[in-house]
Motif scaffolding. Sequence first.
Motif, short mmCIF file in Angstrom:
data_model
loop_
_atom_site.label_atom_id
_atom_site.label_comp_id
_atom_site.label_asym_id
_atom_site.label_seq_id
_atom_site.Cartn_x
_atom_site.Cartn_y
_atom_site.Cartn_z
N LEU A 268 0.61 -1.13 -0.14
CA LEU A 268 0.09 -0.16 -0.08
C LEU A 268 0.84 1.25 0.03
O LEU A 268 0.58 2.23 -0.67
CB LEU A 268 -0.88 -0.01 1.22
N MET A 269 2.02 1.22 0.87
CA MET A 269 2.84 2.65 0.81
C MET A 269 3.45 2.71 -0.56
O MET A 269 3.72 3.75 -0.98
CB MET A 269 3.63 2.42 2.24
N LEU A 270 3.93 1.56 -0.92
CA LEU A 270 4.81 1.50 -2.16
C LEU A 270 3.64 2.21 -3.34
O LEU A 270 4.17 3.08 -4.06
CB LEU A 270 5.31 0.13 -2.91
N SER A 271 2.38 1.92 -3.17
CA SER A 271 1.46 2.14 -4.40
C SER A 271 1.28 3.75 -4.07
O SER A 271 1.21 4.41 -5.14
CB SER A 271 0.21 1.30 -4.17
N LYS A 272 1.16 4.11 -2.93
CA LYS A 272 0.95 5.41 -2.53
C LYS A 272 2.05 6.19 -3.07
O LYS A 272 1.93 7.43 -3.57
CB LYS A 272 0.80 5.56 -0.97
N LYS A 273 3.28 5.76 -2.64
CA LYS A 273 4.26 6.76 -3.32
C LYS A 273 4.49 6.67 -4.74
O LYS A 273 5.15 7.87 -5.37
CB LYS A 273 5.57 6.21 -2.44
N SER A 274 4.04 5.72 -5.25
CA SER A 274 4.50 5.61 -6.85
C SER A 274 3.28 5.97 -7.49
O SER A 274 3.30 6.24 -8.76
CB SER A 274 4.68 4.16 -7.23
N GLY A 275 2.05 5.88 -7.07
CA GLY A 275 0.98 6.39 -7.85
C GLY A 275 0.33 5.30 -8.87
O GLY A 275 -0.42 5.34 -9.71
N ARG A 276 0.86 4.05 -8.42
CA ARG A 276 0.59 2.89 -9.55
C ARG A 276 0.22 1.69 -8.48
O ARG A 276 0.74 1.65 -7.38
CB ARG A 276 1.90 2.68 -10.25
N PRO A 277 -0.33 0.82 -9.11
CA PRO A 277 -0.57 -0.64 -8.53
C PRO A 277 0.65 -1.25 -8.36
O PRO A 277 1.39 -1.23 -9.09
CB PRO A 277 -1.65 -1.42 -9.42
N VAL A 278 0.66 -1.94 -7.09
CA VAL A 278 1.92 -2.38 -6.68
C VAL A 278 1.58 -4.01 -6.49
O VAL A 278 0.79 -4.07 -5.48
CB VAL A 278 2.79 -1.83 -5.66
N LYS A 279 2.53 -4.95 -6.80
CA LYS A 279 2.20 -6.37 -6.44
C LYS A 279 3.61 -6.70 -5.55
O LYS A 279 4.36 -6.33 -6.31
CB LYS A 279 2.10 -7.36 -7.65
N LEU A 280 3.07 -7.53 -4.49
CA LEU A 280 4.12 -7.85 -3.78
C LEU A 280 3.92 -9.35 -3.53
O LEU A 280 3.02 -9.79 -2.63
CB LEU A 280 4.19 -7.20 -2.36
N VAL A 281 4.93 -10.31 -3.69
CA VAL A 281 4.77 -11.72 -3.48
C VAL A 281 6.02 -12.27 -2.79
O VAL A 281 7.14 -11.85 -3.40
CB VAL A 281 4.59 -12.32 -4.92
N MET A 282 5.83 -12.93 -1.75
CA MET A 282 7.04 -13.37 -0.93
C MET A 282 7.68 -14.71 -1.56
O MET A 282 6.99 -15.29 -2.18
CB MET A 282 6.60 -13.79 0.52
N THR A 283 8.85 -14.58 -1.58
CA THR A 283 9.50 -16.06 -1.82
C THR A 283 9.33 -17.12 -0.88
O THR A 283 9.06 -16.63 0.52
CB THR A 283 11.35 -16.10 -2.12
N ARG A 284 9.78 -18.38 -0.73
CA ARG A 284 9.58 -19.44 0.27
C ARG A 284 10.50 -18.89 1.15
O ARG A 284 10.10 -19.06 2.49
CB ARG A 284 9.64 -20.70 -0.29
N ASP A 285 11.61 -18.70 0.81
CA ASP A 285 12.74 -18.18 2.03
C ASP A 285 12.11 -17.03 2.74
O ASP A 285 12.29 -16.96 3.76
CB ASP A 285 13.83 -17.52 0.88
N GLU A 286 11.47 -15.99 2.09
CA GLU A 286 10.94 -14.93 2.70
C GLU A 286 9.63 -15.38 3.66
O GLU A 286 9.54 -14.91 4.75
CB GLU A 286 10.41 -13.62 1.93
N VAL A 287 8.98 -16.41 3.13
CA VAL A 287 8.09 -16.79 3.83
C VAL A 287 8.41 -17.45 5.49
O VAL A 287 7.96 -17.11 6.44
CB VAL A 287 7.01 -17.90 3.16
N PHE A 288 9.49 -18.38 5.44
CA PHE A 288 9.98 -18.94 6.38
C PHE A 288 10.73 -17.96 7.42
O PHE A 288 10.58 -18.02 8.55
CB PHE A 288 11.08 -20.01 6.05
N LYS A 289 11.36 -16.93 6.68
CA LYS A 289 12.23 -16.10 7.59
C LYS A 289 11.36 -14.99 8.38
O LYS A 289 11.41 -14.51 9.27
CB LYS A 289 13.47 -15.25 6.77
N ALA A 290 10.39 -14.54 7.67
CA ALA A 290 9.74 -13.26 7.92
C ALA A 290 8.15 -13.46 8.14
O ALA A 290 7.44 -12.24 8.31
CB ALA A 290 10.09 -12.24 7.10
N THR A 291 7.53 -14.52 8.24
CA THR A 291 6.10 -14.67 8.71
C THR A 291 6.30 -15.26 9.85
O THR A 291 7.16 -15.87 10.42
CB THR A 291 5.17 -15.27 7.45
N GLY A 292 5.12 -15.29 10.59
CA GLY A 292 5.03 -16.01 11.91
C GLY A 292 5.05 -17.73 11.96
O GLY A 292 4.10 -18.16 11.41
N PRO A 293 5.81 -18.17 12.54
CA PRO A 293 5.60 -19.59 12.83
C PRO A 293 4.98 -19.68 14.31
O PRO A 293 4.35 -18.62 14.75
CB PRO A 293 6.97 -20.12 13.19
#
Lengths: 745, 285
Positions: A268-293
């Motif tokens: 949302l913040m990237l979209s607000k700053k760019s004025g464009r729609p922004v897609k953000l998709v986590m990699t599996r590595d990111e899912v493990f490191k930075a979502t909650g177990p």
Amino acid sequence: MALDDQKRAFKYVGTTPNRPDGVDKVTGKAQYGADITAPGMLMGAVLRSPHPHARIVSIDTSAAEAMPGVRAVVTGKDFPAVEDQGFADIGETCMARDKVLYDGHPVAAIAATTPAIAKAAIRAIKVEYAPLPHVTDVDEAMLPDAPVVLEGRALEHVPAGMSQNVTNTCEFGHGDLEAGFTKADLILERSFKVGAAHQGYIEPNACMASYAADGRADLYCCTQGHFFVRAVCSALMGMEASQLRVTASEIGGGFGGKTTVFVEPVALMLSKKSGRPVKLVMTRDEVFKATGPTVHASVDCKIGMTKDGRITAGDMTLRYSGGAWPSGTIEMGAQAGFAAYDMPAVRTLGWTALTNRPKEISYRAPGAPQAVYAVESLIDEMCQQLGLDPVETRLKNAARKGTLSSYGVTFDDIGMVATLEAAKAHPHWSAPLGPNQGRGIAAGFWFNFGGNTCVSLNINADGTASVTEGNPDIGGSRASISLMAAEELGIPYDNIRTIVADTASLGYNDNTDGSRVTFAVGLATIKAARAAIKVMCDRAAAMWGIDAEAVEWIDGAAVPAGPNAGKFPPMSLAEIAAMSFQTGGPIAGHHEVNVDGAGVSFGVHICDVEVDPETGHTLVTRYTVAQDAGKAVHPTYVEGQMQGGAVQGIGWALNEEYIYGRDGRLQNAGFLDYRIPVASDLPKIDTVILEIPNPGHPYGVRGVGETPIVPPLAAVTNAVSRAIGKRMYQVPMSPPRIMTTIKGK
Amino acid sequence: MRYMTAETAEAASSALAAEPGLARVLAGGTDLLVQLKAGMIRPDLVVDIKKIPGIREITAENGGWRIGAAVANAELKEHPGVKADWPGVVEGANLIGSTQVQGRCTMAGNLCNGSPAADAVPGLVAADASVTVVGPSGTRVVKVADIPAGPGRTTLAKGEIVTAIHLPAKAARSSDAYLRFIPRTEMDIAVAAAAVSLTLSEDGTITAARVALGAVAPKVVLADASTIIGTKLDDAALAALAKAAEAVCNPIDDKRGTIEFRTSTAGVLARRAAVIAYNRAKGVK
């Protein structure tokens, strides 16, 4: 709730039609989080901390910003301060402010015209860190001289003089412990450790945000609760909830892990700053490191038992860590630990401490498996020492209707005894075992929840009905809700279409969690159908020229209530619907409620394993689940929940855990070394569905999704311990740990 | 990143040698594509070798077999000759990844990836197999055992590629076997592994043997096979073999296993693989 409702003969409820989302899913048409696109859309990427704990000295984004194709750069400084501490903590997990608190903590994000440019720009950001001492183990974090993860976060009732990492403590129980232990013939006290498990959902977290120049925004994401996403994201963005519309995509698994946000505020913040729609998709590595177990846990458990197997007292101390921010999961663990038993004297004392790990989020019955594992393992060990049958011993102590539970509630109709009897009667319990094999049994418990729910049901002019509900369908709930609407309206399942509406189309719905959806949304759907039926009866009465009170709804049609009401043939839903434009307009029913009365659920699991005595390799050879489901609305999906929970518990018991190195970094951020079971690791999971009606639901429905992950940690542990002839006190029971125990070191 | 398809081994070699940046060979791609997509490597040049004549063929050679460097491991499983002569080599190669991965991955790629846990390598070393290496300074034939240099490293020089693997002629009354330890049942990476190749006399006495261990040292290692040579693989010989296997282990302590666990498991696997190879050599199913 009327009892005859629960004894009624069902026509649609209890059948197993195909799920309405099935064709789209098997043909690849279903849209998941990463499938949503928009014209002019940018791709996002996130820079993450390599340190488990460090102060951010500076972030230089100038080189990245200068790269062609880069349209926005976001850091923690872009987000406004948030008053609500819970939302502020979630915001900080999504983007660090002054300190990084775990390996993988986001420090900056980029939106660019292509994924390759976004990734290259991430590499061009220069961050200067001042590393700080870290702590990743709950027992170490509670030591007085442990590195402090966050200061000033302890609740007022936490005793002074402890490490600042200790943020909460709680206590539950009743009775005289000392007197209870005095009556015991055997008192055992053991310590247990439980690793942090990840939900292991197959679909990585993904979203697409579009923030318009007029301050309104749309967000599409895979989530278990888009109303909660709206609440937290609008707070973090400093916007009104009404200006943010959130639409839930189809979801490829969540298991509790998608009841919060990790990428959505950043997009949302990237979209607000760019004025464009922004897609953000986590990699599996990111899912493990930075979502909650889950939390990881350390537990001391003490039980007193008489020679004939009566538990006289139980006392347990639980230490949980939910990562770098305060966590309330300890309370659920402390309440659930002894809940399956009628305890004359019981106490559970809980502590929670901060560690340099990602912020924990719910995983199926959050907090309960860790506590119940200790209790069920210790009861099994005591049965072995006293030469008692583990099922009979549990039956002797089982909680029943009228039992004062260990957490203070007095139970209504519950299924603990029935599930134990079902396990005892199952051929699995008495089947012979081969060499190096062992059999374990364990019980489990979960509260189940209700919560805020809002449903609209529209009768279409062609005689069909549409149900609009607000809970992402994670386990076949659209099928179950359609079945309940069909049952109440008296029209076929195929004539109902249930959709999950966005946040602008319906009132607030709590997350798809707490095993609440089939229970609570089902209840609201039944009530909404009854509201529509009332309208249809009124319309029929008007057409017949009789009193509205003189019309009943039977088998999908309005009929005069008794001979005095008048002689008219039944008027079907289709006939009333076809006339609706002439009789007062469209017909709909609504129901909005904060649902209470979720019935607790018990399960008993039997597990056989074969352990290779030379390598510790463990194969689960047979597994049976008996569980109280209340009324099983769609029995195949109930069975699926029971099997899925058992499998996730088996994985946790044998291999799944977050492994941190001495450097505080996560060692196994991928499915190669975070080992969930593969199909060939598992036997058929046999199921016994018991239907003990929940008095709190018109059809007797209970939640079923969470209870089945509670017993497996102990069921597998008890099987392995009996197979090798020595007790195991830590999960996962990796082959090296089993060999260490076999060799007696 | 540039991508090129080489028509000859020499062309592939020259392109790889001439690239000043990071160059990678593409055969099955089951390591390369994963590393690329995960952002672990960013090569400047990728050279596809699958179009080189003969590189995807299995041919009989000197009583043994020549296996082109781009032959997929699943093809080995379906080749009756190779499977009959070297069942241990074939079973090792087909423990890699999933069925889909086995349809793409190659033994040469497994070897050149340099992983100490490579499942195809101990079987080849036990078989005393060789590889043909084509490079800027010509063609050479090297023992498989001499290719790995340590985790992720090989003895191949810049511009050198493996074009074929050579399995020697199978001796009468000989066979081989490969076992690995993984916590699950498939889709995993070896925590310890052992390959045993042995030959028997007519009375069942072992006359020759090679025992290679994987995942227990920086690269594949040979254990002292004299512990079983001259025996009929009685309990004492098996115990001596397990001890010999443990003696050459030099593993790391990591998320997959402890030093102690890897060492003891290597001994167990060597013993069990020897029994399987022995029974196969005797023609016992």
